[in-house]
Scaffold this active site. Structure first.
Site, PDB file in Angstrom:
ATOM      1  N   HIS A   1       3.916  -2.800  -3.401  1.00  0.00           N
ATOM      2  CA  HIS A   1       3.408  -1.949  -2.322  1.00  0.00           C
ATOM      3  C   HIS A   1       2.154  -1.179  -2.749  1.00  0.00           C
ATOM      4  CE1 HIS A   1       4.508  -1.298   1.726  1.00  0.00           C
ATOM      5  NE2 HIS A   1       5.141  -0.144   1.640  1.00  0.00           N
TER       6      HIS A   1
ATOM      7  N   ASN B   1       3.875   6.097   4.450  1.00  0.00           N
ATOM      8  CA  ASN B   1       4.114   6.240   5.885  1.00  0.00           C
ATOM      9  C   ASN B   1       3.206   7.249   6.563  1.00  0.00           C
ATOM     10  OD1 ASN B   1       6.288   5.174   4.617  1.00  0.00           O
ATOM     11  ND2 ASN B   1       7.795   6.518   5.517  1.00  0.00           N
TER      12      ASN B   1
ATOM     13  N   ASP C   1      -0.998  -4.335   0.953  1.00  0.00           N
ATOM     14  CA  ASP C   1      -0.172  -5.489   0.579  1.00  0.00           C
ATOM     15  C   ASP C   1       0.327  -6.176   1.842  1.00  0.00           C
ATOM     16  OD1 ASP C   1       3.017  -4.320   0.747  1.00  0.00           O
ATOM     17  OD2 ASP C   1       1.400  -2.863   0.668  1.00  0.00           O
TER      18      ASP C   1
ATOM     19  N   ASN D   1       3.992  -0.164   7.233  1.00  0.00           N
ATOM     20  CA  ASN D   1       4.125   1.260   7.568  1.00  0.00           C
ATOM     21  C   ASN D   1       2.810   2.026   7.424  1.00  0.00           C
ATOM     22  OD1 ASN D   1       6.827   1.063   8.172  1.00  0.00           O
ATOM     23  ND2 ASN D   1       7.502   1.573   6.112  1.00  0.00           N
TER      24      ASN D   1
ATOM     25  N   TYR E   1       5.935   4.246  -9.067  1.00  0.00           N
ATOM     26  CA  TYR E   1       5.401   3.239  -8.144  1.00  0.00           C
ATOM     27  C   TYR E   1       4.300   2.386  -8.768  1.00  0.00           C
ATOM     28  CZ  TYR E   1       7.923   5.886  -4.585  1.00  0.00           C
ATOM     29  OH  TYR E   1       8.895   6.505  -3.846  1.00  0.00           O
TER      30      TYR E   1
END
Length: 202
Positions: free
Chosen positions: A21, A67, A92, A113, A16
Protein backbone atom coordinates in the site's frame (compact mmCIF):
# COMPACT_ATOMS: atom_id res chain seq x y z
CA UNK A 1 6.64 29.89 -12.60
CA UNK A 2 4.49 26.84 -13.37
CA UNK A 3 3.91 24.64 -10.31
CA UNK A 4 3.23 20.91 -10.12
CA UNK A 5 2.11 18.70 -7.23
CA UNK A 6 3.19 15.05 -7.29
CA UNK A 7 1.53 12.96 -4.58
CA UNK A 8 2.53 9.46 -3.51
CA UNK A 9 -0.07 7.59 -1.45
CA UNK A 10 0.81 5.46 1.57
CA UNK A 11 0.68 5.24 5.35
CA UNK A 12 3.26 6.84 7.62
CA UNK A 13 5.16 4.86 10.24
CA UNK A 14 7.85 2.18 10.32
CA UNK A 15 5.25 -0.60 10.44
CA UNK A 16 4.06 0.38 6.94
CA UNK A 17 7.48 0.66 5.32
CA UNK A 18 7.86 -1.41 2.12
CA UNK A 19 4.24 -2.57 2.28
CA UNK A 20 2.33 -2.85 -1.00
CA UNK A 21 0.00 0.00 0.00
CA UNK A 22 3.06 2.29 0.28
CA UNK A 23 4.17 1.86 -3.32
CA UNK A 24 3.28 5.51 -4.02
CA UNK A 25 5.65 6.59 -1.25
CA UNK A 26 8.36 4.37 -2.76
CA UNK A 27 8.10 6.04 -6.17
CA UNK A 28 8.37 9.50 -4.62
CA UNK A 29 11.31 8.41 -2.46
CA UNK A 30 13.08 7.20 -5.61
CA UNK A 31 12.38 10.51 -7.38
CA UNK A 32 13.67 12.49 -4.40
CA UNK A 33 16.82 10.38 -4.23
CA UNK A 34 17.45 10.81 -7.97
CA UNK A 35 16.90 14.57 -7.58
CA UNK A 36 19.12 14.78 -4.48
CA UNK A 37 16.38 16.37 -2.38
CA UNK A 38 14.87 15.37 0.96
CA UNK A 39 11.44 15.52 2.57
CA UNK A 40 10.50 17.83 5.42
CA UNK A 41 7.66 17.25 7.86
CA UNK A 42 5.09 19.94 7.03
CA UNK A 43 1.33 20.41 7.35
CA UNK A 44 -0.61 17.29 6.32
CA UNK A 45 2.48 15.54 4.97
CA UNK A 46 6.13 15.23 4.11
CA UNK A 47 7.08 17.65 1.35
CA UNK A 48 10.13 18.00 -0.90
CA UNK A 49 10.69 20.68 -3.54
CA UNK A 50 12.75 20.86 -6.70
CA UNK A 51 12.71 22.57 -10.10
CA UNK A 52 12.75 21.00 -13.55
CA UNK A 53 13.67 23.37 -16.38
CA UNK A 54 12.02 26.35 -14.69
CA UNK A 55 9.03 24.42 -13.37
CA UNK A 56 8.52 24.14 -9.61
CA UNK A 57 7.76 20.61 -8.42
CA UNK A 58 6.33 19.77 -5.00
CA UNK A 59 6.48 16.14 -3.85
CA UNK A 60 3.92 15.23 -1.18
CA UNK A 61 3.65 12.09 0.96
CA UNK A 62 0.48 12.67 3.01
CA UNK A 63 0.78 12.03 6.75
CA UNK A 64 -3.01 11.75 7.09
CA UNK A 65 -3.11 7.98 6.53
CA UNK A 66 -4.55 6.58 3.34
CA UNK A 67 -8.29 7.13 3.91
CA UNK A 68 -7.87 10.89 4.45
CA UNK A 69 -5.33 11.58 1.69
CA UNK A 70 -7.65 14.10 0.07
CA UNK A 71 -7.16 16.53 2.97
CA UNK A 72 -3.44 16.78 2.22
CA UNK A 73 -3.93 17.00 -1.56
CA UNK A 74 -6.56 19.72 -1.33
CA UNK A 75 -4.53 21.72 1.21
CA UNK A 76 -1.32 21.75 -0.86
CA UNK A 77 -3.12 22.51 -4.13
CA UNK A 78 -4.70 25.52 -2.44
CA UNK A 79 -1.66 26.53 -0.38
CA UNK A 80 0.61 26.72 -3.42
CA UNK A 81 -2.17 27.75 -5.85
CA UNK A 82 -1.48 24.79 -8.13
CA UNK A 83 -3.90 24.05 -10.97
CA UNK A 84 -5.49 20.61 -10.72
CA UNK A 85 -4.30 19.80 -14.25
CA UNK A 86 -0.78 19.80 -12.79
CA UNK A 87 -1.55 17.21 -10.12
CA UNK A 88 -0.28 13.62 -10.45
CA UNK A 89 -1.15 11.00 -7.81
CA UNK A 90 0.84 7.75 -7.56
CA UNK A 91 -0.95 4.79 -5.95
CA UNK A 92 -0.87 1.01 -5.66
CA UNK A 93 -3.31 -1.04 -7.76
CA UNK A 94 -4.43 -4.62 -7.04
CA UNK A 95 -6.09 -4.93 -10.48
CA UNK A 96 -2.68 -4.83 -12.19
CA UNK A 97 0.01 -7.51 -11.92
CA UNK A 98 3.18 -6.69 -10.02
CA UNK A 99 5.55 -4.78 -12.30
CA UNK A 100 2.86 -3.30 -14.53
CA UNK A 101 1.46 0.22 -14.35
CA UNK A 102 -1.10 2.52 -15.98
CA UNK A 103 -1.05 6.28 -16.35
CA UNK A 104 -4.48 7.90 -16.72
CA UNK A 105 -5.68 11.49 -17.07
CA UNK A 106 -8.76 10.92 -14.90
CA UNK A 107 -11.43 8.37 -14.06
CA UNK A 108 -12.87 6.49 -11.10
CA UNK A 109 -11.04 5.57 -7.91
CA UNK A 110 -11.23 1.83 -8.67
CA UNK A 111 -12.08 1.06 -5.04
CA UNK A 112 -8.83 2.57 -3.72
CA UNK A 113 -9.47 4.33 -0.38
CA UNK A 114 -6.87 7.05 -0.93
CA UNK A 115 -8.05 7.89 -4.44
CA UNK A 116 -11.63 7.70 -3.20
CA UNK A 117 -11.08 10.39 -0.58
CA UNK A 118 -9.24 12.62 -3.04
CA UNK A 119 -12.16 12.22 -5.44
CA UNK A 120 -14.65 13.20 -2.71
CA UNK A 121 -12.81 16.49 -2.17
CA UNK A 122 -11.61 17.54 -5.63
CA UNK A 123 -13.42 15.29 -8.14
CA UNK A 124 -12.06 12.81 -10.71
CA UNK A 125 -10.26 15.23 -12.98
CA UNK A 126 -6.62 14.64 -12.08
CA UNK A 127 -3.84 12.42 -13.41
CA UNK A 128 -2.95 9.22 -11.61
CA UNK A 129 -0.20 6.64 -11.98
CA UNK A 130 -1.42 3.24 -10.77
CA UNK A 131 1.38 0.84 -9.83
CA UNK A 132 0.46 -2.85 -10.01
CA UNK A 133 0.88 -4.88 -6.82
CA UNK A 134 -0.92 -8.04 -7.98
CA UNK A 135 -3.87 -9.75 -6.34
CA UNK A 136 -2.62 -13.15 -5.24
CA UNK A 137 -4.76 -13.30 -2.11
CA UNK A 138 -7.80 -15.36 -1.02
CA UNK A 139 -11.24 -13.80 -1.07
CA UNK A 140 -11.70 -11.40 1.84
CA UNK A 141 -7.97 -10.99 2.48
CA UNK A 142 -7.29 -7.84 0.45
CA UNK A 143 -6.48 -5.70 3.50
CA UNK A 144 -3.84 -8.19 4.67
CA UNK A 145 -2.41 -8.28 1.15
CA UNK A 146 -2.07 -4.53 0.64
CA UNK A 147 -0.68 -4.02 4.15
CA UNK A 148 1.76 -6.91 3.72
CA UNK A 149 5.43 -6.28 3.03
CA UNK A 150 7.06 -6.99 -0.32
CA UNK A 151 9.46 -9.92 -0.42
CA UNK A 152 13.00 -9.37 -1.74
CA UNK A 153 12.02 -11.12 -4.97
CA UNK A 154 8.95 -8.92 -5.38
CA UNK A 155 11.00 -5.77 -4.75
CA UNK A 156 13.37 -6.82 -7.53
CA UNK A 157 10.41 -7.33 -9.84
CA UNK A 158 8.96 -3.95 -8.88
CA UNK A 159 12.17 -1.92 -9.19
CA UNK A 160 12.07 -1.38 -12.99
CA UNK A 161 8.55 0.06 -12.64
CA UNK A 162 9.69 2.37 -9.84
CA UNK A 163 12.54 3.58 -12.06
CA UNK A 164 10.06 4.22 -14.86
CA UNK A 165 7.79 5.98 -12.36
CA UNK A 166 10.59 8.49 -11.77
CA UNK A 167 10.84 9.05 -15.53
CA UNK A 168 7.06 9.40 -15.82
CA UNK A 169 7.00 12.14 -13.18
CA UNK A 170 9.68 14.07 -15.08
CA UNK A 171 7.82 13.61 -18.37
CA UNK A 172 4.50 14.66 -16.81
CA UNK A 173 6.07 17.92 -15.62
CA UNK A 174 8.00 18.64 -18.81
CA UNK A 175 5.78 17.22 -21.59
CA UNK A 176 2.27 16.90 -20.12
CA UNK A 177 -0.10 14.02 -19.49
CA UNK A 178 -1.03 13.12 -23.09
CA UNK A 179 2.51 12.76 -24.42
CA UNK A 180 3.55 10.92 -21.25
CA UNK A 181 0.66 8.44 -21.51
CA UNK A 182 1.46 7.75 -25.17
CA UNK A 183 5.11 7.21 -24.40
CA UNK A 184 4.93 5.11 -21.24
CA UNK A 185 1.66 3.17 -21.09
CA UNK A 186 2.85 0.71 -23.71
CA UNK A 187 5.81 -0.07 -21.43
CA UNK A 188 3.50 -0.65 -18.48
CA UNK A 189 1.40 -3.30 -20.21
CA UNK A 190 4.03 -5.99 -20.34
CA UNK A 191 5.99 -7.69 -17.63
CA UNK A 192 9.24 -5.76 -17.35
CA UNK A 193 11.23 -8.54 -15.78
CA UNK A 194 10.87 -12.30 -16.23
CA UNK A 195 9.43 -14.16 -13.28
CA UNK A 196 6.47 -16.12 -12.00
CA UNK A 197 3.07 -14.49 -12.31
CA UNK A 198 1.77 -13.12 -9.03
CA UNK A 199 -1.61 -12.36 -10.53
CA UNK A 200 -3.40 -15.55 -9.53
CA UNK A 201 -6.65 -13.92 -8.48
CA UNK A 202 -9.32 -15.71 -6.54
Amino acid sequence: MDKFLIVGLGNVGDEYELTRHNTGFMVLDAFAKASNISFEDKRYGFVAETTLKGRKVFLLKPSTYMNLSGNAVRYWLNHENIDQSRLLVVSDEVALPLGEFRLKAGGSNGGHNGLGHIQQLIGQNYARLRMGIGNDFPRGMQVDWVLGRYSEEELQQLQPSIDLGVEIIRSFVLAGIDITMNQYNKLGKRRLTPGPSLNGGE
